[in-house]
Write a protein that holds these residues in place. Structure first.
Motif, mmCIF file in Angstrom:
data_model
loop_
_atom_site.group_PDB
_atom_site.id
_atom_site.type_symbol
_atom_site.label_atom_id
_atom_site.label_comp_id
_atom_site.label_asym_id
_atom_site.label_seq_id
_atom_site.Cartn_x
_atom_site.Cartn_y
_atom_site.Cartn_z
ATOM 1 N N TRP A 363 12.255 -3.775 -0.579
ATOM 2 C CA TRP A 363 11.345 -4.472 0.314
ATOM 3 C C TRP A 363 10.273 -3.530 0.834
ATOM 4 C CZ3 TRP A 363 12.275 -9.649 0.851
ATOM 5 C CH2 TRP A 363 13.558 -10.093 0.512
ATOM 6 N N LEU A 364 9.162 -4.110 1.237
ATOM 7 C CA LEU A 364 8.157 -3.408 2.027
ATOM 8 C C LEU A 364 8.233 -3.976 3.437
ATOM 9 C CD1 LEU A 364 4.965 -3.232 -0.231
ATOM 10 C CD2 LEU A 364 6.538 -1.377 0.337
ATOM 11 N N GLU A 365 8.498 -3.100 4.411
ATOM 12 C CA GLU A 365 8.530 -3.539 5.806
ATOM 13 C C GLU A 365 7.114 -3.470 6.379
ATOM 14 O OE1 GLU A 365 9.704 -2.076 10.231
ATOM 15 O OE2 GLU A 365 10.310 -0.865 8.518
ATOM 16 N N ILE A 366 6.661 -4.566 6.953
ATOM 17 C CA ILE A 366 5.335 -4.647 7.577
ATOM 18 C C ILE A 366 5.513 -4.636 9.088
ATOM 19 C CG2 ILE A 366 3.315 -6.119 7.940
ATOM 20 C CD1 ILE A 366 3.743 -7.158 5.081
ATOM 21 N N ASN A 367 4.837 -3.708 9.745
ATOM 22 C CA ASN A 367 4.918 -3.598 11.198
ATOM 23 C C ASN A 367 3.535 -3.192 11.687
ATOM 24 O OD1 ASN A 367 5.610 -3.312 13.843
ATOM 25 N ND2 ASN A 367 7.078 -1.655 13.538
ATOM 26 N N ALA A 368 2.779 -4.150 12.183
ATOM 27 C CA ALA A 368 1.375 -3.876 12.477
ATOM 28 C C ALA A 368 0.955 -4.447 13.822
ATOM 29 C CB ALA A 368 0.486 -4.468 11.380
ATOM 30 N N THR A 369 0.139 -3.681 14.521
ATOM 31 C CA THR A 369 -0.579 -4.149 15.697
ATOM 32 C C THR A 369 -2.067 -4.019 15.394
ATOM 33 O OG1 THR A 369 -0.639 -1.957 16.721
ATOM 34 C CG2 THR A 369 1.263 -3.358 17.226
ATOM 35 N N ARG A 370 -2.877 -4.416 16.356
ATOM 36 C CA ARG A 370 -4.324 -4.328 16.134
ATOM 37 C C ARG A 370 -4.778 -2.889 15.932
ATOM 38 N NH1 ARG A 370 -8.056 -7.772 16.503
ATOM 39 N NH2 ARG A 370 -6.663 -9.303 17.430
ATOM 40 N N GLU A 371 -4.095 -1.952 16.559
ATOM 41 C CA GLU A 371 -4.526 -0.559 16.503
ATOM 42 C C GLU A 371 -3.972 0.203 15.308
ATOM 43 O OE1 GLU A 371 -6.826 0.195 18.480
ATOM 44 O OE2 GLU A 371 -6.613 -1.583 19.733
ATOM 45 N N LYS A 372 -2.802 -0.203 14.796
ATOM 46 C CA LYS A 372 -2.176 0.586 13.741
ATOM 47 C C LYS A 372 -1.301 -0.305 12.869
ATOM 48 C CE LYS A 372 -0.809 4.708 14.739
ATOM 49 N NZ LYS A 372 -0.062 5.878 15.290
ATOM 50 N N ALA A 373 -1.338 -0.062 11.553
ATOM 51 C CA ALA A 373 -0.517 -0.811 10.607
ATOM 52 C C ALA A 373 0.398 0.151 9.857
ATOM 53 C CB ALA A 373 -1.401 -1.579 9.623
ATOM 54 N N SER A 374 1.673 -0.213 9.779
ATOM 55 C CA SER A 374 2.655 0.570 9.040
ATOM 56 C C SER A 374 3.267 -0.306 7.955
ATOM 57 C CB SER A 374 3.749 1.080 9.987
ATOM 58 O OG SER A 374 4.829 1.631 9.267
ATOM 59 N N VAL A 375 3.254 0.183 6.723
ATOM 60 C CA VAL A 375 3.885 -0.505 5.600
ATOM 61 C C VAL A 375 4.735 0.530 4.878
ATOM 62 C CG1 VAL A 375 3.549 -1.810 3.474
ATOM 63 C CG2 VAL A 375 1.939 -2.096 5.367
ATOM 64 N N ARG A 376 6.053 0.333 4.895
ATOM 65 C CA ARG A 376 6.936 1.333 4.305
ATOM 66 C C ARG A 376 8.033 0.652 3.490
ATOM 67 N NH1 ARG A 376 11.934 2.315 6.621
ATOM 68 N NH2 ARG A 376 12.424 1.029 8.446
ATOM 69 N N PRO A 377 8.540 1.322 2.452
ATOM 70 C CA PRO A 377 9.641 0.761 1.665
ATOM 71 C C PRO A 377 10.955 0.831 2.432
ATOM 72 C CG PRO A 377 9.057 2.941 0.852
ATOM 73 C CD PRO A 377 8.042 2.595 1.893
ATOM 74 N N CYS A 378 11.827 -0.154 2.239
ATOM 75 C CA CYS A 378 13.145 -0.145 2.856
ATOM 76 C C CYS A 378 14.123 -0.925 1.979
ATOM 77 C CB CYS A 378 13.113 -0.722 4.272
ATOM 78 S SG CYS A 378 12.543 -2.413 4.364
ATOM 79 N N THR A 379 15.391 -0.784 2.282
ATOM 80 C CA THR A 379 16.425 -1.365 1.422
ATOM 81 C C THR A 379 16.916 -2.715 1.897
ATOM 82 O OG1 THR A 379 18.136 -0.147 2.622
ATOM 83 C CG2 THR A 379 17.192 0.913 0.662
ATOM 84 N N VAL A 380 16.597 -3.112 3.149
ATOM 85 C CA VAL A 380 16.998 -4.421 3.653
ATOM 86 C C VAL A 380 15.765 -5.206 4.038
ATOM 87 C CG1 VAL A 380 19.219 -3.595 4.487
ATOM 88 C CG2 VAL A 380 17.251 -3.576 6.023
ATOM 89 N N GLY A 381 15.875 -6.514 4.011
ATOM 90 C CA GLY A 381 14.734 -7.324 4.371
ATOM 91 C C GLY A 381 15.031 -8.800 4.278
ATOM 92 N N GLN A 382 14.036 -9.583 4.580
ATOM 93 C CA GLN A 382 14.123 -11.031 4.510
ATOM 94 C C GLN A 382 12.733 -11.522 4.137
ATOM 95 O OE1 GLN A 382 15.681 -12.669 8.113
ATOM 96 N NE2 GLN A 382 16.061 -14.678 7.252
ATOM 97 N N PRO A 383 12.611 -12.472 3.217
ATOM 98 C CA PRO A 383 11.282 -12.820 2.692
ATOM 99 C C PRO A 383 10.442 -13.631 3.669
ATOM 100 C CG PRO A 383 12.941 -14.263 1.734
ATOM 101 C CD PRO A 383 13.687 -13.246 2.551
ATOM 102 N N VAL A 384 9.903 -12.959 4.683
ATOM 103 C CA VAL A 384 9.088 -13.661 5.668
ATOM 104 C C VAL A 384 8.097 -12.696 6.303
ATOM 105 C CG1 VAL A 384 10.725 -13.235 7.553
ATOM 106 C CG2 VAL A 384 9.172 -15.192 7.692
#
Length: 410
Positions: A363-384
């Motif tokens: 999975w790619l984890e998406i964690n973003a605010t207006r000031e900063k966006a983080s996209v990182r690979p991870c082993t757990v997730g949910q398609p949403v």
């Protein structure tokens, strides 16, 4: 009695990161703890990340969204169960859009008042983002001379007395070429001036500024905080922190609260993490009870979450895509975008080379605010993917994605 610690903070402030470190420290101190994730939406992606890190070291529960009465009953049921099981401490992480008073009142209802007692209220503040707010607002202390409670009415993004953070234009989400979302040829997100998502400098600054509703929610959390933690402040100077503190105090004034924070009573999260002494301080933080002018921000429905299931991203940089969504006023005044998208499978090398013994990132984890966006690979997730903010437009946000499936299919 089981102590209940509440970890508050606006959307994207870093609550989950802090909660993970806090939980690990409590486990190290041999405390038997439970965690309740109370997310602003029907799916809790943060709980997945906590499960990945903490495994079976503590009990974790989730309270999903719904109508207010149903949500309250679910939360109360989880708290009763943990109280009956006699945990040493229960950590509750609500959404960044949350009524702190309502939660604290709940602890005094039967039978919770015989099982649980209020512990610490810890508020996590994104110092980096609020420094930007202070700079956008001009003088950090603007609005501090206003009478208590003034500016507590009016439309989102507009304060009747010109308090700190006032929007340069009136309505949230109004584009430079006309009404939000309106375009010359009907294309989603395209404006009459021909630029897909283009906005003028004044409109961009207006969209980036915290609205009156956001400032109120920040202030409400601070009125109860026994300790305030500045996250994302590792590279900030003392002068920067002073400006952030002045901005928060202006928000408190605007909410009709007499509390005034000082830098000395705020815990600055260091780059290497909190120390044992810092945690000792947190565990005795308690809470405060300052009065303020109560508003009905949450019941008015401006803050909502929209969901995109089984979403796929278009080619290109995910970080740039997220920045474009945040910058498009037609999408609404978004505060947070988070979730997961599956990693596309790649063909294994013919020579059989590759990393051995490691779980591949699915999975790619998406964690973003207006000031900063983080996209990182991870082993757990949910398609949403979940977008949270004021008046989000699901259709326009979805137009930036390559595809998603929000309808049930046979």
């Amino acid at each position: 009695m089981t102590k209940v610690d509440l970890v508050t903070g606006f959307l994207g402030a870093g609550k989950t990161t802090f909660l993970l470190d806090y939980a690990k420290e409590l486990v190290r101190r041999n405390e038997r703890i439970g965690i309740i994730e109370n997310d602003y939406g029907a799916i809790n992606v943060d709980l997945l990340l906590l499960h990945e890190e903490l495994k079976d070291k503590c009990r974790m529960e989730m309270v999903i969204g719904g109508d207010p009465d149903c949500h309250r009953r679910r939360l109360k049921t989880k708290l009763i169960a943990m109280g009956i099981d006699r945990y040493d401490r229960v950590l509750v992480e609500p959404s960044g859009v949350f009524d702190v008073d309502e939660f604290l009142d709940l602890l005094y209802e039967e039978p919770l008042d015989h099982l649980l007692c209020p512990g610490n209220v810890i508020t996590v503040v994104d110092a980096e983002a609020l420094l930007v707010q202070a700079e956008l607002s001009g003088e950090a202390g603007e609005g501090a001379e206003a009478s208590a409670g003034e500016g507590a009415v009016g439309d989102a993004g507009e304060s009747t007395d010109g308090a700190v953070g006032e929007s340069a234009v009136g309505n949230v989400g109004k584009g430079s070429g006309g009404t939000a979302g309106e375009s010359a040829d009907g294309t989603a997100g395209e404006y009459a001036d021909g630029g897909a998502g283009e906005i003028t400098g004044d409109t961009e600054d207006s969209l980036r500024k915290n609205s009156a509703d956001t400032r109120y929610l920040l202030a409400e959390e601070l009125t109860k905080a026994g300790c305030v933690i500045y996250s994302k402040a590792e590279q900030m100077t003392d002068a920067d922190l002073e400006r952030v503190t002045e901005y928060l105090n202006a928000c408190l004034t605007e909410a009709g609260c007499s509390r005034r924070l000082t830098v000395e009573e705020i815990l600055r999260k260091p780059e290497g993490g909190l120390s044992t002494t810092d945690y000792d301080r947190l565990l005795s933080a308690g809470s405060r009870d300052y009065s303020y002018v109560k508003r009905t921000v949450l019941t008015e429905g401006a803050f909502r979450s929209v969901f995109f299931f089984h979403a796929e991203l278009p080619p290109g940089s995910p970080e740039e895509l997220l920045q474009r969504i945040f910058a498009d006023p037609a999408c609404g005044r978004l505060a947070r975008i988070k979730g997961f998208v599956p990693v596309k499978e790649e063909t294994a090398p013919e020579d059989g080379s590759g990393t051995q013994g490691e779980t591949p990132a699915r999975w790619l984890e998406i964690n973003a605010t207006r000031e900063k966006a983080s996209v990182r690979p991870c082993t757990v997730g949910q398609p949403v993917i979940i977008a949270i903010g004021e008046n989000p437009d699901a259709g326009l946000i979805g137009s930036y994605l390559a595809s998603y499936e929000n309808e049930y299919k046979e």
